[in-house]
Scaffold this motif. Sequence first.
Motif, mmCIF file in Angstrom:
data_model
loop_
_atom_site.group_PDB
_atom_site.id
_atom_site.type_symbol
_atom_site.label_atom_id
_atom_site.label_comp_id
_atom_site.label_asym_id
_atom_site.label_seq_id
_atom_site.Cartn_x
_atom_site.Cartn_y
_atom_site.Cartn_z
ATOM 1 N N PHE A 149 6.297 65.741 -7.149
ATOM 2 C CA PHE A 149 5.513 64.567 -6.777
ATOM 3 C C PHE A 149 4.019 64.884 -6.704
ATOM 4 C CE2 PHE A 149 9.832 64.216 -5.406
ATOM 5 C CZ PHE A 149 10.187 62.952 -5.837
ATOM 6 N N TYR A 153 0.177 65.117 -11.428
ATOM 7 C CA TYR A 153 -1.100 64.442 -11.232
ATOM 8 C C TYR A 153 -2.315 65.374 -11.325
ATOM 9 C CZ TYR A 153 2.180 60.908 -9.706
ATOM 10 O OH TYR A 153 3.211 60.011 -9.679
ATOM 11 N N GLY A 262 5.339 63.223 5.452
ATOM 12 C CA GLY A 262 6.231 62.149 4.994
ATOM 13 C C GLY A 262 5.504 60.925 4.465
ATOM 14 N N GLY A 263 4.212 61.101 4.162
ATOM 15 C CA GLY A 263 3.427 59.979 3.648
ATOM 16 C C GLY A 263 2.444 59.417 4.668
ATOM 17 N N ARG A 264 2.482 59.940 5.901
ATOM 18 C CA ARG A 264 1.504 59.495 6.901
ATOM 19 C C ARG A 264 0.254 60.362 6.768
ATOM 20 N NH1 ARG A 264 5.647 58.944 12.073
ATOM 21 N NH2 ARG A 264 6.856 57.200 11.231
ATOM 22 N N VAL A 265 -0.371 60.273 5.605
ATOM 23 C CA VAL A 265 -1.527 61.114 5.288
ATOM 24 C C VAL A 265 -2.734 60.661 6.110
ATOM 25 C CG1 VAL A 265 -3.131 61.793 3.449
ATOM 26 C CG2 VAL A 265 -0.673 61.569 2.960
ATOM 27 N N GLU B 35 11.859 53.665 9.092
ATOM 28 C CA GLU B 35 10.593 54.128 8.513
ATOM 29 C C GLU B 35 10.753 54.469 7.024
ATOM 30 O OE1 GLU B 35 7.458 54.577 9.982
ATOM 31 O OE2 GLU B 35 8.323 53.384 11.612
ATOM 32 N N HIS B 36 9.723 54.143 6.240
ATOM 33 C CA HIS B 36 9.647 54.597 4.856
ATOM 34 C C HIS B 36 8.991 55.971 4.819
ATOM 35 C CE1 HIS B 36 9.910 50.195 4.356
ATOM 36 N NE2 HIS B 36 10.461 50.453 3.177
ATOM 37 N N HIS B 37 9.372 56.790 3.848
ATOM 38 C CA HIS B 37 8.657 58.067 3.685
ATOM 39 C C HIS B 37 8.491 58.425 2.212
ATOM 40 C CE1 HIS B 37 12.855 59.818 3.563
ATOM 41 N NE2 HIS B 37 12.287 60.575 2.656
ATOM 42 N N HIS B 38 7.594 59.365 1.961
ATOM 43 C CA HIS B 38 7.308 59.900 0.644
ATOM 44 C C HIS B 38 6.715 61.302 0.855
ATOM 45 C CE1 HIS B 38 6.360 59.740 -3.664
ATOM 46 N NE2 HIS B 38 5.322 60.482 -3.346
ATOM 47 N N TYR B 39 7.002 62.314 0.018
ATOM 48 C CA TYR B 39 7.945 62.330 -1.061
ATOM 49 C C TYR B 39 9.380 62.124 -0.557
ATOM 50 C CZ TYR B 39 8.966 67.142 0.372
ATOM 51 O OH TYR B 39 9.337 68.227 1.107
ATOM 52 N N PRO B 40 10.230 61.585 -1.400
ATOM 53 C CA PRO B 40 11.567 61.220 -0.927
ATOM 54 C C PRO B 40 12.448 62.429 -0.604
ATOM 55 C CG PRO B 40 11.332 60.802 -3.287
ATOM 56 C CD PRO B 40 9.981 61.200 -2.795
ATOM 57 N N ARG B 41 13.154 62.324 0.511
ATOM 58 C CA ARG B 41 14.115 63.359 0.904
ATOM 59 C C ARG B 41 15.437 62.704 1.298
ATOM 60 N NH1 ARG B 41 8.534 63.920 2.773
ATOM 61 N NH2 ARG B 41 8.191 65.825 3.963
ATOM 62 N N PRO B 45 12.166 62.628 7.420
ATOM 63 C CA PRO B 45 11.284 63.602 8.073
ATOM 64 C C PRO B 45 10.834 63.158 9.467
ATOM 65 C CG PRO B 45 10.075 62.381 6.407
ATOM 66 C CD PRO B 45 11.512 61.943 6.291
ATOM 67 N N GLY B 86 3.884 51.393 3.376
ATOM 68 C CA GLY B 86 3.423 52.312 4.419
ATOM 69 C C GLY B 86 3.072 53.703 3.964
ATOM 70 N N PRO B 87 3.966 54.396 3.243
ATOM 71 C CA PRO B 87 3.641 55.787 2.886
ATOM 72 C C PRO B 87 2.458 55.904 1.936
ATOM 73 C CG PRO B 87 5.991 55.354 2.610
ATOM 74 C CD PRO B 87 5.330 54.024 2.823
ATOM 75 N N THR B 88 1.735 57.004 2.078
ATOM 76 C CA THR B 88 0.657 57.345 1.153
ATOM 77 C C THR B 88 1.193 58.386 0.181
ATOM 78 O OG1 THR B 88 -1.043 56.878 2.776
ATOM 79 C CG2 THR B 88 -1.657 58.333 0.973
ATOM 80 N N MET B 89 0.996 58.150 -1.106
ATOM 81 C CA MET B 89 1.503 59.079 -2.125
ATOM 82 C C MET B 89 0.382 59.612 -2.998
ATOM 83 S SD MET B 89 3.517 56.504 -4.777
ATOM 84 C CE MET B 89 3.655 57.655 -6.161
ATOM 85 N N LEU B 90 0.552 60.864 -3.425
ATOM 86 C CA LEU B 90 -0.381 61.448 -4.385
ATOM 87 C C LEU B 90 -0.109 60.828 -5.748
ATOM 88 C CD1 LEU B 90 -2.561 63.730 -4.174
ATOM 89 C CD2 LEU B 90 -0.921 65.192 -5.343
#
Lengths: 404, 130
Positions: A149, A153, A262-265, B35-41, B45, B86-90
């Motif tokens: 992921f 990029y 977990g995406g809470r950047v 809760e939503h999360h990313h990267y997916p597991r 988390p 919600g999640p922030t992804m690269l």
Amino acid sequence: MSLNGRAAIVGAWEHPTRLAEHLSVLRLHADCALGALADAGLDKADVDAVFCAGDVPGLGAATLVEYLGLRPLHLDSTECGGSAPILHVAHAAAAIAAGRCRVALVTLAGRPRAAMAEARAKAEAAGRSGGRAPLALRPPDPDCPELAFELPYGPATQNLYAMVARRHMHEYGTTGEQLAWIKVAASHHAQHNPHAMLRKVVTVADVVGSPLVADPLHRLDCCVMSDGGGAIVVAHPDIARSLKRPLVLVRGTGEAQKNADGGRVDLRFSAAAWSGPRAFAEAGITPAQIQYASLYDSFTITVLMQLEDLGFCAKGEGGRFVMDGNLIAGTGRLPFNTDGGGLCSNHPANRGGMTKVIEAVRQLRGEAHPAVQVPGCAWALASGIGGALASRHTAATLILERVA
Amino acid sequence: MRTIPAPMVQPETMPYWQAADAGRLLVKRCAACGEHHHYPRDICPFCGSAATEWREAAGTGRVYSFSTMGEGEAAYTLAYVTLDEGPTMLSNLVGEGPFACGQRVRVRFLPSDGGHAVPVFAPCTDAEGA
């Protein structure tokens, strides 16, 4: 258990080379280890604990221990990138306090610059363009779940740190000119270091006028790439008092890990916001009492984030704090990286933590260059950020006191 | 244009990449904590539950931060994009700049070098509710 006063740094040595064409990685580690032991007035037979990170090839400390002919009874190969040596000092202090060992050797060394030149020459000899070899000299591990992921990029070290700078500018109005002051201060110090790679004093205009590497970061916002290394010896205070060197005690330690959560950047702060308060609490002092700070300077933004997260200024105030030479020894409120740091002097093995501890020890002993020596320096801090500031990184904070 | 390296896919996240090939962006949601999360597991988390499930994301979000590297044809923009879920992804930003923090973006899919399609983001058009 508090580690305050439970161990001392008795030896410190930095390799003078910045390009190790004819020195192997293990030879560099050995030079550093023996240099630090000689500085302490100890022998390699005195070493009963070894601490090192991923810059030692092979399985943990094993290769280093065999090359040097050591017989340690305590080993710690905690790998967290460039902050590892700062964290290793804390781990060594804990092991000494627990009675596991008495004399701990911590080393860091490498030759990425020579290796890159060799890779380029080899490619050109084979008729291919040498190009620019990647910074990461090891292939990515496909078992790391996050890499699928990320790697598509094109995350490079530079653009990951640049994203932190961009967000800081967006949130707090920080400018490229303010970040440039960090490099300007480092260059003022580097002019006095004969081993520094970049000794020319630069201006804010030089920094913001240098080519963009990963916007908003310019070339002069980035650290050097160098070979070399260093080592430190951490010992029980009783041993330290028996030696002839000034007494530099470990007073406060902290380590913390931060990631994409977990995406809470949240790029507004680094893991130093968690490691710092713990170190200050252990030392029983406040940031205002620190007379010299070694701050990890992979990029100018790295320094800015630590200044805020360690409490030297309020969050969002870092840009204003570093302006007008506030980090320059002799004129500024908080002299930092008086050896020139990673920005100008040395970033051996792409890891800046060891040189941070070494310059802090020099300052406390009164052995920094006279032009940058902080008069009566009794309290110093060394801070490291290993990994990538915008994703997963480990912060280590170390507070040291010179005891008369 | 920059060649996108093929993602190093693991069994745990194969549905994400199969959906990407079909032009859909998936995000993991935990049925236990919501809760939503990313990267997916497989394992959430946040709460540690294994009751995670794939959801199709709206495919829209906002630029959290970004940096452009390289020159000319080789230039590309790394970014963090905060999804509406919600999640922030690269990811990468593609299309017309200049880009800005807070900018509304929508997912697109680009082919990778011999592997699965990869989600990237482009600025929303006015019609898309930018």
